[in-house]
Design a protein around this motif. Structure first.
Motif, PDB file in Angstrom:
ATOM      1  N   THR A 246      39.984  36.723  50.875  1.00 50.96           N
ATOM      2  CA  THR A 246      39.801  36.440  49.455  1.00 50.96           C
ATOM      3  C   THR A 246      38.369  35.985  49.240  1.00 50.96           C
ATOM      4  N   LEU A 249      35.998  32.036  44.564  1.00 55.01           N
ATOM      5  CA  LEU A 249      35.559  32.356  43.209  1.00 55.01           C
ATOM      6  C   LEU A 249      34.724  31.262  42.543  1.00 55.01           C
ATOM      7  N   TRP A 278      33.994  47.377  43.680  1.00 58.07           N
ATOM      8  CA  TRP A 278      35.438  47.399  43.976  1.00 58.07           C
ATOM      9  C   TRP A 278      35.888  48.813  44.326  1.00 58.07           C
ATOM     10  N   TRP A 312      43.403  42.181  47.852  1.00 54.80           N
ATOM     11  CA  TRP A 312      43.342  40.992  46.986  1.00 54.80           C
ATOM     12  C   TRP A 312      42.481  41.247  45.760  1.00 54.80           C
ATOM     13  N   TRP A 313      41.328  41.885  45.955  1.00 53.78           N
ATOM     14  CA  TRP A 313      40.401  42.168  44.855  1.00 53.78           C
ATOM     15  C   TRP A 313      41.090  43.045  43.807  1.00 53.78           C
ATOM     16  N   ARG A 315      44.318  43.224  43.182  1.00 48.24           N
ATOM     17  CA  ARG A 315      45.333  42.408  42.501  1.00 48.24           C
ATOM     18  C   ARG A 315      44.700  41.397  41.550  1.00 48.24           C
ATOM     19  N   GLU A 316      43.569  40.826  41.952  1.00 51.25           N
ATOM     20  CA  GLU A 316      42.911  39.775  41.171  1.00 51.25           C
ATOM     21  C   GLU A 316      41.656  40.303  40.475  1.00 51.25           C
ATOM     22  N   TYR A 317      41.700  41.566  40.085  1.00 51.24           N
ATOM     23  CA  TYR A 317      40.511  42.203  39.527  1.00 51.24           C
ATOM     24  C   TYR A 317      39.929  41.421  38.355  1.00 51.24           C
ATOM     25  N   GLU A 318      40.753  41.023  37.428  1.00 52.13           N
ATOM     26  CA  GLU A 318      40.259  40.327  36.244  1.00 52.13           C
ATOM     27  C   GLU A 318      39.636  38.991  36.614  1.00 52.13           C
ATOM     28  N   ALA A 319      40.233  38.274  37.548  1.00 57.19           N
ATOM     29  CA  ALA A 319      39.697  36.978  37.959  1.00 57.19           C
ATOM     30  C   ALA A 319      38.344  37.143  38.646  1.00 57.19           C
ATOM     31  N   VAL A 320      38.226  38.177  39.473  1.00 51.17           N
ATOM     32  CA  VAL A 320      36.958  38.436  40.147  1.00 51.17           C
ATOM     33  C   VAL A 320      35.875  38.779  39.115  1.00 51.17           C
TER      34      VAL A 320
END
Length: 326
Positions: A246, A249, A278, A312-313, A315-320
């Protein structure tokens, strides 16, 4: 130059901001010294490196990969605390890193699934995960070629004897990646962002610290005209990756804010770069190609974290994305 390498895990939030500001200053200063108005994207890369190799497959190293893995001149580790980040590094003018001339050239930076790259050379460490002139800089990886590569690698995994734990993980990740690519096949990025002169290989093994402050940036042989914001995103994915695959962030956010201020980059520019990096990671398999096509196991220790990061990236695209633009 005498100094030590420091991974993102060894940096405070304030030092992460300082790192981002440093890269921004590099990009802005190179633009002042060598304006690129009217320059075709990537056109100056070869002359900047004295006519570097032009054929994909020429000796080189991956972005974020071990340039002469196991040596001090290599790239940066996928997991902090492994091996070299605290070792001493002496940089001498005109002397390349040990092993740099024989490392591989399957770079994830703007690659197609076959490893072809847009920039002429790229080194570093896992992630990095990161090209030759056989692929246009503005071409995102072709998912059709990636599906074919996945099938080929799965066949190679199946033929490997005796089967081991690496084969098991490789098979799992290949099937997982194929499923992810099927879900996101329509998200191939159409083009790159604003270009400018970039270092080309900005990662922990190329930044030297004395005490708490950066003292030098070394290994400038990948200097070239490329999308600037993509270098900022790739560097963050190397500096701030955690062993579990991960990104840290909060540290990415501090780094990216400082980079945007010093480079004059817009949030939309960073958001587009996040998407492109990505996508190239989603289509990239250089570590498995080293292992199964070349019998080169130097990057095997980096594969668990690097392959987990892609999942992980996604799945968590928006957070990244928010960490880079917020």
């Amino acid at each position: 130059m005498e100094g030590r390498h420091r991974h993102g895990a060894q940096l405070t939030a304030e030092q992460c901001g300082r790192l981002g500001a440093l890269l921004g200053v590099v990009h802005a200063s190179l633009e002042r010294v060598m304006p690129v108005e009217g320059c075709e994207q990537g056109e100056k890369s070869a002359s900047a490196r004295g006519g570097a190799r032009t054929a994909e497959g020429a000796p080189d190293s991956e972005p974020g990969t071990p340039s002469g893995a196991g040596t001090r001149g290599g790239g940066c580790l996928a997991s902090p605390g492994e091996g070299v980040p605290d070792d001493r590094h002496r940089a001498r003018a005109g002397r390349s890193a040990p092993g740099a001339e024989r490392a591989a050239s399957l770079c994830p930076a703007t690659t197609g699934a076959d490893g072809a790259r847009a920039d002429k050379r790229h080194a570093g460490h896992p992630h990095v995960q990161n090209a030759e002139t056989t692929t246009p800089v503005d071409a995102g990886a072709d998912p059709a070629a990636t599906f074919a590569l996945i099938d080929d690698l799965l066949a190679r995994v199946g033929r490997h004897r005796p089967a081991d734990s690496f084969d098991e993980l490789a098979r799992h990740r290949l099937l997982e990646r194929r499923s992810l690519l099927e879900q996101h096949v329509g998200r191939r990025p159409p083009h790159g962002g604003p270009v400018g002169w970039v270092h080309g290989d900005f990662h922990p093994f190329n930044v030297l610290y004395r005490g708490e402050a950066p003292a030098a940036i070394v290994d400038w042989d990948r200097l070239g005209v490329k999308p600037r914001a993509e270098e900022a995103v790739r560097a963050a994915a190397i500096f701030f990756v955690l062993p579990v695959g991960t990104l840290d962030l909060p540290k990415v956010r501090a780094y990216a804010r400082a980079y945007r201020r010093s480079a004059g980059a817009t949030p939309s520019e960073l958001a587009a770069a996040v998407h492109r990096v990505w996508w190239e990671r989603l289509n990239d398999f250089w570590m498995l190609r080293w292992h199964y096509e070349r019998g080169d196991t130097r990057a095997d220790s980096q594969f668990p974290a690097a392959s987990a990061l892609v999942v992980w990236w996604t799945r968590e695209y928006e957070a990244v994305c928010d960490a880079f633009v917020g």
